[in-house]
Scaffold this active site. Sequence first.
Site, PDB file in Angstrom:
ATOM      1  N   GLU A  95       0.846  -1.201   0.000  1.00  0.00           N
ATOM      2  CA  GLU A  95       0.000   0.000   0.000  1.00  0.00           C
ATOM      3  C   GLU A  95       0.881   1.252   0.000  1.00  0.00           C
ATOM      4  OE1 GLU A  95      -2.498   1.433  -0.711  1.00  0.00           O
ATOM      5  OE2 GLU A  95      -3.957   1.752   0.885  1.00  0.00           O
ATOM      6  N   ASP A  96       0.359   2.338  -0.576  1.00  0.00           N
ATOM      7  CA  ASP A  96       1.127   3.589  -0.583  1.00  0.00           C
ATOM      8  C   ASP A  96       1.185   4.216   0.806  1.00  0.00           C
ATOM      9  OD1 ASP A  96      -1.593   4.252  -0.574  1.00  0.00           O
ATOM     10  OD2 ASP A  96      -1.441   5.773  -2.134  1.00  0.00           O
ATOM     11  N   ASP A  99      -3.510   5.452   6.485  1.00  0.00           N
ATOM     12  CA  ASP A  99      -4.032   6.683   7.085  1.00  0.00           C
ATOM     13  C   ASP A  99      -4.999   6.261   8.200  1.00  0.00           C
ATOM     14  OD1 ASP A  99      -4.563   9.450   7.319  1.00  0.00           O
ATOM     15  OD2 ASP A  99      -6.180   9.357   5.855  1.00  0.00           O
ATOM     16  N   PHE A 148      -1.147  16.201   4.286  1.00  0.00           N
ATOM     17  CA  PHE A 148      -1.515  15.547   3.032  1.00  0.00           C
ATOM     18  C   PHE A 148      -0.318  15.586   2.084  1.00  0.00           C
ATOM     19  CE2 PHE A 148      -3.642  14.639  -0.925  1.00  0.00           C
ATOM     20  CZ  PHE A 148      -4.531  13.652  -0.527  1.00  0.00           C
ATOM     21  N   ARG A 161       0.851  12.065  -9.216  1.00  0.00           N
ATOM     22  CA  ARG A 161       1.333  10.704  -8.958  1.00  0.00           C
ATOM     23  C   ARG A 161       2.716  10.474  -9.553  1.00  0.00           C
ATOM     24  NH1 ARG A 161      -2.960   7.601  -6.969  1.00  0.00           N
ATOM     25  NH2 ARG A 161      -5.014   8.067  -7.806  1.00  0.00           N
TER      26      ARG A 161
END
Length: 173
Positions: A95-96, A99, A148, A161
Amino acid sequence: MITGKPLFTTQQIEARVKELAAEITRDYRGKELIAIAILKGAFMFFSDLVKYIKVPLSVDFITCSSYVNDSTTGEVKIHCESREDIKGKHVLLVEDIADTGITLNYVKEHLMQKDPASLKIVAFLDKRERRAVQIPIDYTGFVIENKFVVGYGLDYDNKYRNLPYIAIFKKSL
Ligand code: IMP
Ligand code: MG
């Protein structure tokens, strides 16, 4: 807009990804692995990471979303199923960013129903203080504060991206 210096430069990212891959290689020695990327965000991290993992490995992809612009909807949608048969196999979910943890928790539960031999999670970034559901992350690239971020696969509104580094994103006034 993107603010200031990169939070993590291309060089820092590369070094950390190689360390993670070395750790994963050690832990899975003698085993075979299915690495599953959660798209779209994990695509860049995933392709870098698997290059340096030195155990027999196959790849697969799940497309998933829970975010609209920069806030989570809390509802996770899986658009595209993992096509590999993972029953009895060792799965590494990639996963990136973790959160709230809702996405990873959802995808993990979903994959566990397919009865893998094991399932571990690697997240490139971890906003630990934001966690709403407890989900163990087995390998973490960097723990970050609650900002963010974009780049290296991560987006704002599907943009940024392609940045080869991680930057902090602020909405322009
Ligand atoms: P969670 O379900 O709240 O853990 O959200 C995880 C997903 O939200 C990730 O896969 C990302 O796509 C997205 N996300 C969370 N934080 C950020 C961020 O700072 N930048 C870009 N995407 C993020
Ligand atoms: Mg996203």
